[in-house]
Write a protein that holds these residues in place. Structure first.
Motif, PDB file in Angstrom:
ATOM      1  N   GLY A 147     -57.275  20.393  42.704  1.00 17.47           N
ATOM      2  CA  GLY A 147     -55.951  20.741  42.195  1.00 17.47           C
ATOM      3  C   GLY A 147     -55.117  19.510  41.890  1.00 17.47           C
ATOM      4  O   GLY A 147     -54.427  19.442  40.866  1.00 17.47           O
ATOM      5  N   LEU A 148     -55.172  18.523  42.774  1.00 11.54           N
ATOM      6  CA  LEU A 148     -54.468  17.265  42.555  1.00 11.54           C
ATOM      7  C   LEU A 148     -54.954  16.588  41.274  1.00 11.54           C
ATOM      8  O   LEU A 148     -54.151  16.034  40.500  1.00 11.54           O
ATOM      9  CB  LEU A 148     -54.674  16.344  43.751  1.00 11.54           C
ATOM     10  N   SER A 149     -56.258  16.641  41.046  1.00 10.10           N
ATOM     11  CA  SER A 149     -56.824  16.025  39.848  1.00 10.10           C
ATOM     12  C   SER A 149     -56.373  16.756  38.587  1.00 10.10           C
ATOM     13  O   SER A 149     -56.063  16.122  37.565  1.00 10.10           O
ATOM     14  CB  SER A 149     -58.354  16.006  39.945  1.00 10.10           C
ATOM     15  N   HIS A 150     -56.349  18.082  38.646  1.00 10.21           N
ATOM     16  CA  HIS A 150     -55.820  18.845  37.511  1.00 10.21           C
ATOM     17  C   HIS A 150     -54.374  18.430  37.231  1.00 10.21           C
ATOM     18  O   HIS A 150     -53.987  18.223  36.068  1.00 10.21           O
ATOM     19  CB  HIS A 150     -55.860  20.344  37.807  1.00 10.21           C
ATOM     20  N   TYR A 151     -53.598  18.309  38.284  1.00  7.55           N
ATOM     21  CA  TYR A 151     -52.192  17.929  38.129  1.00  7.55           C
ATOM     22  C   TYR A 151     -52.071  16.533  37.517  1.00  7.55           C
ATOM     23  O   TYR A 151     -51.239  16.285  36.636  1.00  7.55           O
ATOM     24  CB  TYR A 151     -51.495  17.979  39.488  1.00  7.55           C
ATOM     25  N   GLY A 152     -52.926  15.623  37.980  1.00 10.50           N
ATOM     26  CA  GLY A 152     -52.917  14.269  37.445  1.00 10.50           C
ATOM     27  C   GLY A 152     -53.237  14.228  35.955  1.00 10.50           C
ATOM     28  O   GLY A 152     -52.766  13.338  35.242  1.00 10.50           O
ATOM     29  N   LYS A 153     -54.011  15.203  35.485  1.00 10.50           N
ATOM     30  CA  LYS A 153     -54.348  15.282  34.066  1.00 10.50           C
ATOM     31  C   LYS A 153     -53.359  16.128  33.268  1.00 10.50           C
ATOM     32  O   LYS A 153     -53.545  16.354  32.075  1.00 10.50           O
ATOM     33  CB  LYS A 153     -55.762  15.854  33.899  1.00 10.50           C
ATOM     34  N   GLY A 154     -52.329  16.611  33.963  1.00 13.82           N
ATOM     35  CA  GLY A 154     -51.330  17.415  33.273  1.00 13.82           C
ATOM     36  C   GLY A 154     -51.723  18.861  33.067  1.00 13.82           C
ATOM     37  O   GLY A 154     -51.077  19.575  32.290  1.00 13.82           O
ATOM     38  N   GLN A 155     -52.747  19.321  33.771  1.00 14.59           N
ATOM     39  CA  GLN A 155     -53.230  20.702  33.643  1.00 14.59           C
ATOM     40  C   GLN A 155     -52.537  21.543  34.718  1.00 14.59           C
ATOM     41  O   GLN A 155     -53.102  21.859  35.750  1.00 14.59           O
ATOM     42  CB  GLN A 155     -54.754  20.731  33.784  1.00 14.59           C
ATOM     43  N   ILE A 156     -51.307  21.899  34.439  1.00  9.77           N
ATOM     44  CA  ILE A 156     -50.418  22.455  35.457  1.00  9.77           C
ATOM     45  C   ILE A 156     -50.906  23.803  35.983  1.00  9.77           C
ATOM     46  O   ILE A 156     -50.963  24.023  37.200  1.00  9.77           O
ATOM     47  CB  ILE A 156     -48.984  22.582  34.910  1.00  9.77           C
ATOM     48  N   GLN A 157     -51.247  24.712  35.093  1.00 11.22           N
ATOM     49  CA  GLN A 157     -51.646  26.037  35.554  1.00 11.22           C
ATOM     50  C   GLN A 157     -52.938  25.984  36.353  1.00 11.22           C
ATOM     51  O   GLN A 157     -53.083  26.668  37.376  1.00 11.22           O
ATOM     52  CB  GLN A 157     -51.790  27.003  34.369  1.00 11.22           C
ATOM     53  N   LEU A 158     -53.887  25.163  35.906  1.00 13.46           N
ATOM     54  CA  LEU A 158     -55.121  25.007  36.668  1.00 13.46           C
ATOM     55  C   LEU A 158     -54.843  24.383  38.038  1.00 13.46           C
ATOM     56  O   LEU A 158     -55.454  24.767  39.034  1.00 13.46           O
ATOM     57  CB  LEU A 158     -56.116  24.135  35.882  1.00 13.46           C
ATOM     58  N   ALA A 159     -53.913  23.446  38.061  1.00 10.21           N
ATOM     59  CA  ALA A 159     -53.536  22.837  39.344  1.00 10.21           C
ATOM     60  C   ALA A 159     -52.965  23.883  40.282  1.00 10.21           C
ATOM     61  O   ALA A 159     -53.343  23.956  41.460  1.00 10.21           O
ATOM     62  CB  ALA A 159     -52.528  21.713  39.112  1.00 10.21           C
ATOM     63  N   LYS A 160     -52.063  24.714  39.794  1.00 14.79           N
ATOM     64  CA  LYS A 160     -51.427  25.728  40.639  1.00 14.79           C
ATOM     65  C   LYS A 160     -52.451  26.741  41.146  1.00 14.79           C
ATOM     66  O   LYS A 160     -52.433  27.127  42.323  1.00 14.79           O
ATOM     67  CB  LYS A 160     -50.309  26.423  39.854  1.00 14.79           C
ATOM     68  N   THR A 161     -53.363  27.140  40.281  1.00 13.50           N
ATOM     69  CA  THR A 161     -54.389  28.108  40.684  1.00 13.50           C
ATOM     70  C   THR A 161     -55.303  27.522  41.762  1.00 13.50           C
ATOM     71  O   THR A 161     -55.615  28.177  42.764  1.00 13.50           O
ATOM     72  CB  THR A 161     -55.224  28.534  39.471  1.00 13.50           C
ATOM     73  N   THR A 162     -55.720  26.279  41.557  1.00 13.31           N
ATOM     74  CA  THR A 162     -56.648  25.651  42.494  1.00 13.31           C
ATOM     75  C   THR A 162     -55.979  25.355  43.833  1.00 13.31           C
ATOM     76  O   THR A 162     -56.572  25.537  44.904  1.00 13.31           O
ATOM     77  CB  THR A 162     -57.219  24.353  41.891  1.00 13.31           C
ATOM     78  N   LEU A 163     -54.729  24.926  43.790  1.00  9.34           N
ATOM     79  CA  LEU A 163     -53.998  24.699  45.038  1.00  9.34           C
ATOM     80  C   LEU A 163     -53.758  26.008  45.783  1.00  9.34           C
ATOM     81  O   LEU A 163     -53.821  26.055  47.014  1.00  9.34           O
ATOM     82  CB  LEU A 163     -52.667  24.011  44.739  1.00  9.34           C
ATOM     83  N   GLY A 164     -53.518  27.069  45.028  1.00  8.27           N
ATOM     84  CA  GLY A 164     -53.379  28.378  45.653  1.00  8.27           C
ATOM     85  C   GLY A 164     -54.639  28.789  46.386  1.00  8.27           C
ATOM     86  O   GLY A 164     -54.585  29.360  47.481  1.00  8.27           O
ATOM     87  N   ARG A 165     -55.787  28.456  45.789  1.00 11.04           N
ATOM     88  CA  ARG A 165     -57.059  28.758  46.449  1.00 11.04           C
ATOM     89  C   ARG A 165     -57.227  27.923  47.719  1.00 11.04           C
ATOM     90  O   ARG A 165     -57.719  28.419  48.735  1.00 11.04           O
ATOM     91  CB  ARG A 165     -58.218  28.484  45.488  1.00 11.04           C
ATOM     92  N   ALA A 166     -56.791  26.668  47.680  1.00  8.78           N
ATOM     93  CA  ALA A 166     -56.859  25.827  48.875  1.00  8.78           C
ATOM     94  C   ALA A 166     -56.041  26.439  50.009  1.00  8.78           C
ATOM     95  O   ALA A 166     -56.459  26.430  51.169  1.00  8.78           O
ATOM     96  CB  ALA A 166     -56.356  24.416  48.556  1.00  8.78           C
TER      97      ALA A 166
END
Length: 220
Positions: A147-166
């Motif tokens: 999720g952090l990596s998605h966020y670092g790439k600017g992929q906000i929705q993917l980051a939120k989804t992956t962090l939610g799974r964490a």
């Protein structure tokens, strides 16, 4: 050795009951009785980490490494310390040594991915954590760093989804909740940011960043 093991058990007993001085003394007694037991050094090092003494923990890991220079767990414990204290070149050297011996070592690859993320090499970290999540879908830390990596790439929705799974995998993951709160604050979803930050404060009551998010969320 039996007396050393008993001293170690007594250290664990005292630690669980919050008797830290007694635990410290018992752990040291175990090492005095059996100074070649690498596991004992690891237990005492973990005790020092848990009680806010990382430098003393590092000294013990180094002593353990002198006893067993090829011990993966000890090498990675030192690498973790180096990562947390910004000694990235030293961390990479130790991680590389472990991966040369065991290319599929999960924790070593986790630490390498974290190293990529700290260096803002998010393409590399995302690729690696994507692999790790596939191998261990129940790993909350792997999901967090993905999720952090998605966020670092600017992929906000993917980051939120992956962090939610964490968070689903580990409800006590303060860092996943904190990053999600920061993302929601930047996305101007103030109520959700505030809610996540308050959950962090339930886990870590003195988390400064979480308190700041709660305060900032009322300013808009």
């Amino acid at each position: 050795p039996d007396n050393a093991a008993m001293a170690m058990l007594m250290g664990n007993y005292y630690f669980r009951r919050g008797k830290l001085n007694e635990a410290d003394a018992a752990y040291h007694k175990a090492i005095d009785l059996n100074p070649d037991n690498v596991e004992f050094y690891g237990v005492l090092a973990s005790f020092y980490k848990a009680t806010g003494k990382p430098e003393q923990a590092l000294d013990l890991y180094r002593k353990a490494l002198e006893l067993e220079p090829e011990n993966d767990n000890v090498q990675l414990a030192i690498a973790r310390y180096d990562l947390e204290h910004g000694n990235l070149d030293d961390a990479e050297k130790l991680i590389a040594e472990v991966l040369e011996k065991r290319p599929k070592h999960f924790l070593a690859r986790m630490l390498r991915g974290e190293l990529y993320a700290r260096n803002r090499e998010f393409d590399k970290s995302l690729q690696l954590f994507g692999q790790l999540v596939e191998e261990e879908p129940g790993s909350a830390p792997a999901h967090y760093f993905k999720g952090l990596s998605h966020y670092g790439k600017g992929q906000i929705q993917l980051a939120k989804t992956t962090l939610g799974r964490a968070i689903e995998l580990d409800a006590q993951s303060a860092r996943a909740r904190l990053l999600l709160a920061e993302i929601n604050l930047r996305e101007r979803d103030f109520e959700l940011a505030r809610r996540q930050a308050r959950e962090v404060l339930k886990i870590q009551s003195e988390n400064f960043r979480a308190g700041l998010i709660v305060g900032n969320s009322f300013m808009y």
